[in-house]
Design a protein around this motif. Structure first.
Motif, PDB file in Angstrom:
ATOM      1  N   UNK A  55      -9.238 -15.151 -31.578  1.00  0.00           N
ATOM      2  CA  UNK A  55     -10.578 -14.598 -31.775  1.00  0.00           C
ATOM      3  C   UNK A  55     -11.398 -14.479 -30.489  1.00  0.00           C
ATOM      4  N   UNK A  56     -11.037 -15.228 -29.452  1.00  0.00           N
ATOM      5  CA  UNK A  56     -11.839 -15.272 -28.237  1.00  0.00           C
ATOM      6  C   UNK A  56     -11.006 -14.782 -27.058  1.00  0.00           C
ATOM      7  N   UNK A  57     -11.384 -13.622 -26.526  1.00  0.00           N
ATOM      8  CA  UNK A  57     -10.688 -13.131 -25.347  1.00  0.00           C
ATOM      9  C   UNK A  57     -10.898 -14.119 -24.214  1.00  0.00           C
ATOM     10  N   UNK A  58      -9.929 -14.294 -23.374  1.00  0.00           N
ATOM     11  CA  UNK A  58     -10.007 -15.213 -22.236  1.00  0.00           C
ATOM     12  C   UNK A  58     -10.170 -16.668 -22.664  1.00  0.00           C
ATOM     13  N   UNK A  59      -9.997 -16.956 -23.927  1.00  0.00           N
ATOM     14  CA  UNK A  59     -10.195 -18.330 -24.390  1.00  0.00           C
ATOM     15  C   UNK A  59      -8.996 -19.212 -24.087  1.00  0.00           C
ATOM     16  N   UNK A  60      -9.275 -20.456 -23.756  1.00  0.00           N
ATOM     17  CA  UNK A  60      -8.202 -21.413 -23.498  1.00  0.00           C
ATOM     18  C   UNK A  60      -8.476 -22.700 -24.291  1.00  0.00           C
ATOM     19  N   UNK A  61      -8.406 -22.606 -25.631  1.00  0.00           N
ATOM     20  CA  UNK A  61      -8.743 -23.768 -26.450  1.00  0.00           C
ATOM     21  C   UNK A  61      -7.858 -24.976 -26.182  1.00  0.00           C
ATOM     22  N   UNK A  62      -6.591 -24.745 -25.869  1.00  0.00           N
ATOM     23  CA  UNK A  62      -5.675 -25.868 -25.641  1.00  0.00           C
ATOM     24  C   UNK A  62      -6.139 -26.687 -24.424  1.00  0.00           C
ATOM     25  N   UNK A  63      -6.615 -25.990 -23.401  1.00  0.00           N
ATOM     26  CA  UNK A  63      -7.120 -26.660 -22.203  1.00  0.00           C
ATOM     27  C   UNK A  63      -8.296 -27.570 -22.571  1.00  0.00           C
ATOM     28  N   UNK A  64      -9.201 -27.065 -23.414  1.00  0.00           N
ATOM     29  CA  UNK A  64     -10.366 -27.860 -23.804  1.00  0.00           C
ATOM     30  C   UNK A  64      -9.981 -29.041 -24.698  1.00  0.00           C
ATOM     31  N   UNK A  65      -8.981 -28.843 -25.553  1.00  0.00           N
ATOM     32  CA  UNK A  65      -8.531 -29.932 -26.420  1.00  0.00           C
ATOM     33  C   UNK A  65      -8.090 -31.120 -25.578  1.00  0.00           C
ATOM     34  N   UNK A  66      -7.387 -30.827 -24.500  1.00  0.00           N
ATOM     35  CA  UNK A  66      -6.888 -31.892 -23.627  1.00  0.00           C
ATOM     36  C   UNK A  66      -8.007 -32.567 -22.842  1.00  0.00           C
ATOM     37  N   UNK A  67      -9.172 -31.910 -22.761  1.00  0.00           N
ATOM     38  CA  UNK A  67     -10.268 -32.431 -21.927  1.00  0.00           C
ATOM     39  C   UNK A  67     -11.417 -33.042 -22.708  1.00  0.00           C
ATOM     40  N   UNK A  68     -11.264 -33.233 -24.020  1.00  0.00           N
ATOM     41  CA  UNK A  68     -12.364 -33.817 -24.786  1.00  0.00           C
ATOM     42  C   UNK A  68     -12.619 -35.229 -24.257  1.00  0.00           C
ATOM     43  N   UNK A  69     -13.840 -35.448 -23.791  1.00  0.00           N
ATOM     44  CA  UNK A  69     -14.200 -36.750 -23.219  1.00  0.00           C
ATOM     45  C   UNK A  69     -14.852 -37.639 -24.269  1.00  0.00           C
ATOM     46  N   UNK A  70     -14.527 -38.909 -24.223  1.00  0.00           N
ATOM     47  CA  UNK A  70     -15.172 -39.869 -25.101  1.00  0.00           C
ATOM     48  C   UNK A  70     -16.572 -40.136 -24.561  1.00  0.00           C
ATOM     49  N   UNK A  71     -17.607 -40.031 -25.412  1.00  0.00           N
ATOM     50  CA  UNK A  71     -18.977 -40.228 -24.929  1.00  0.00           C
ATOM     51  C   UNK A  71     -19.192 -41.591 -24.266  1.00  0.00           C
ATOM     52  N   UNK A  72     -18.429 -42.586 -24.659  1.00  0.00           N
ATOM     53  CA  UNK A  72     -18.584 -43.919 -24.075  1.00  0.00           C
ATOM     54  C   UNK A  72     -18.138 -43.940 -22.607  1.00  0.00           C
ATOM     55  N   UNK A  73     -17.411 -42.916 -22.185  1.00  0.00           N
ATOM     56  CA  UNK A  73     -16.857 -42.893 -20.828  1.00  0.00           C
ATOM     57  C   UNK A  73     -17.617 -41.968 -19.877  1.00  0.00           C
ATOM     58  N   UNK A  74     -18.706 -41.362 -20.329  1.00  0.00           N
ATOM     59  CA  UNK A  74     -19.431 -40.422 -19.472  1.00  0.00           C
ATOM     60  C   UNK A  74     -20.858 -40.906 -19.211  1.00  0.00           C
ATOM     61  N   UNK A  75     -21.470 -40.384 -18.143  1.00  0.00           N
ATOM     62  CA  UNK A  75     -22.854 -40.740 -17.833  1.00  0.00           C
ATOM     63  C   UNK A  75     -23.662 -39.467 -17.624  1.00  0.00           C
ATOM     64  N   UNK A  76     -24.903 -39.612 -17.237  1.00  0.00           N
ATOM     65  CA  UNK A  76     -25.804 -38.467 -17.101  1.00  0.00           C
ATOM     66  C   UNK A  76     -25.338 -37.488 -16.028  1.00  0.00           C
ATOM     67  N   UNK A  77     -24.573 -37.982 -15.063  1.00  0.00           N
ATOM     68  CA  UNK A  77     -24.076 -37.101 -14.001  1.00  0.00           C
ATOM     69  C   UNK A  77     -22.975 -36.169 -14.507  1.00  0.00           C
ATOM     70  N   UNK A  78     -22.505 -36.416 -15.702  1.00  0.00           N
ATOM     71  CA  UNK A  78     -21.373 -35.672 -16.252  1.00  0.00           C
ATOM     72  C   UNK A  78     -21.673 -34.182 -16.403  1.00  0.00           C
ATOM     73  N   UNK A  79     -22.945 -33.864 -16.698  1.00  0.00           N
ATOM     74  CA  UNK A  79     -23.296 -32.459 -16.929  1.00  0.00           C
ATOM     75  C   UNK A  79     -24.753 -32.189 -16.562  1.00  0.00           C
ATOM     76  N   UNK A  80     -25.017 -30.934 -16.211  1.00  0.00           N
ATOM     77  CA  UNK A  80     -26.381 -30.492 -15.898  1.00  0.00           C
ATOM     78  C   UNK A  80     -27.187 -30.262 -17.173  1.00  0.00           C
ATOM     79  N   UNK A  81     -26.485 -30.027 -18.266  1.00  0.00           N
ATOM     80  CA  UNK A  81     -27.111 -29.538 -19.482  1.00  0.00           C
ATOM     81  C   UNK A  81     -26.219 -29.939 -20.650  1.00  0.00           C
ATOM     82  N   UNK A  82     -26.816 -30.382 -21.738  1.00  0.00           N
ATOM     83  CA  UNK A  82     -26.054 -30.803 -22.921  1.00  0.00           C
ATOM     84  C   UNK A  82     -26.452 -29.941 -24.115  1.00  0.00           C
ATOM     85  N   UNK A  83     -25.464 -29.417 -24.812  1.00  0.00           N
ATOM     86  CA  UNK A  83     -25.695 -28.662 -26.042  1.00  0.00           C
ATOM     87  C   UNK A  83     -25.034 -29.445 -27.176  1.00  0.00           C
ATOM     88  N   UNK A  84     -25.868 -29.924 -28.109  1.00  0.00           N
ATOM     89  CA  UNK A  84     -25.378 -30.758 -29.209  1.00  0.00           C
ATOM     90  C   UNK A  84     -25.277 -29.927 -30.482  1.00  0.00           C
TER      91      UNK A  84
END
Length: 159
Positions: A55-84
């Motif tokens: 459904x998504x051209x240029x999409x790489x869902x498998x890449x993102x699946x492998x990169x799901x971060x556990x919230x307990x392991x990240x801090x505020x420096x992790x991202x400039x912006x958060x979309x919940x």
């Protein structure tokens, strides 16, 4: 050149939250920013990945699946912006930022705040055996205004 913007996509909505963050990451992929999916739930069914890719051209869902971060392991420096994508994810993102001593009010770029709750209620991803493509298509439509907002953030930042 301006540094690449990093956007964290977070959901804590239960066992299918991993699929929500993978789908959102795939749909919002653009060349000039980095998307980082965050969820306690890091599973994503193969058929879901296949539907996202279809459904998504240029999409790489498998890449993102492998990169799901556990919230307990990240801090505020992790991202400039958060979309919940749910209230639990929004609360957790705000806690992560506050715990590091940063302000959740002062956003990077010309965007108020560090954490934003997606304005639509995203339906649960389809159950096993159901067609996933209509769900991905609806989600992509809901995310279209965010693609524009992110593009504008990038352009406004001198990108």
């Amino acid at each position: 050149m301006h540094p690449i913007m990093t956007i964290a996509i977070i959901s804590e909505r239960g066992p299918r939250a991993g699929e929500i963050v993978v789908a959102a990451s795939t749909i919002l992929t653009m060349t000039y920013h980095t998307i980082k999916p965050v969820s306690t739930y890091n599973t994503c069914r193969d058929e879901f990945i296949i539907a996202c890719r279809a459904m998504v051209r240029n999409g790489t869902p498998k890449k993102y699946t492998a990169k799901i971060a556990n919230p307990a392991m990240v801090d505020a420096e992790y991202a400039d912006f958060w979309l919940a994508f749910d209230a639990k994810g929004e609360k957790l993102a705000k806690q992560i930022i506050q715990n590091s001593g940063k302000s959740i009010e002062k956003g990077n770029y010309d965007f108020p705040g560090m954490v934003h709750l997606f304005e639509h209620v995203v339906p649960d991803p389809p159950k096993d055996g159901e067609d996933i493509k209509p769900w991905v298509s609806l989600f992509a439509d809901q995310l279209a205004p965010w693609r524009e907002k992110i593009k504008k953030m990038h352009l406004d930042s001198g990108g």
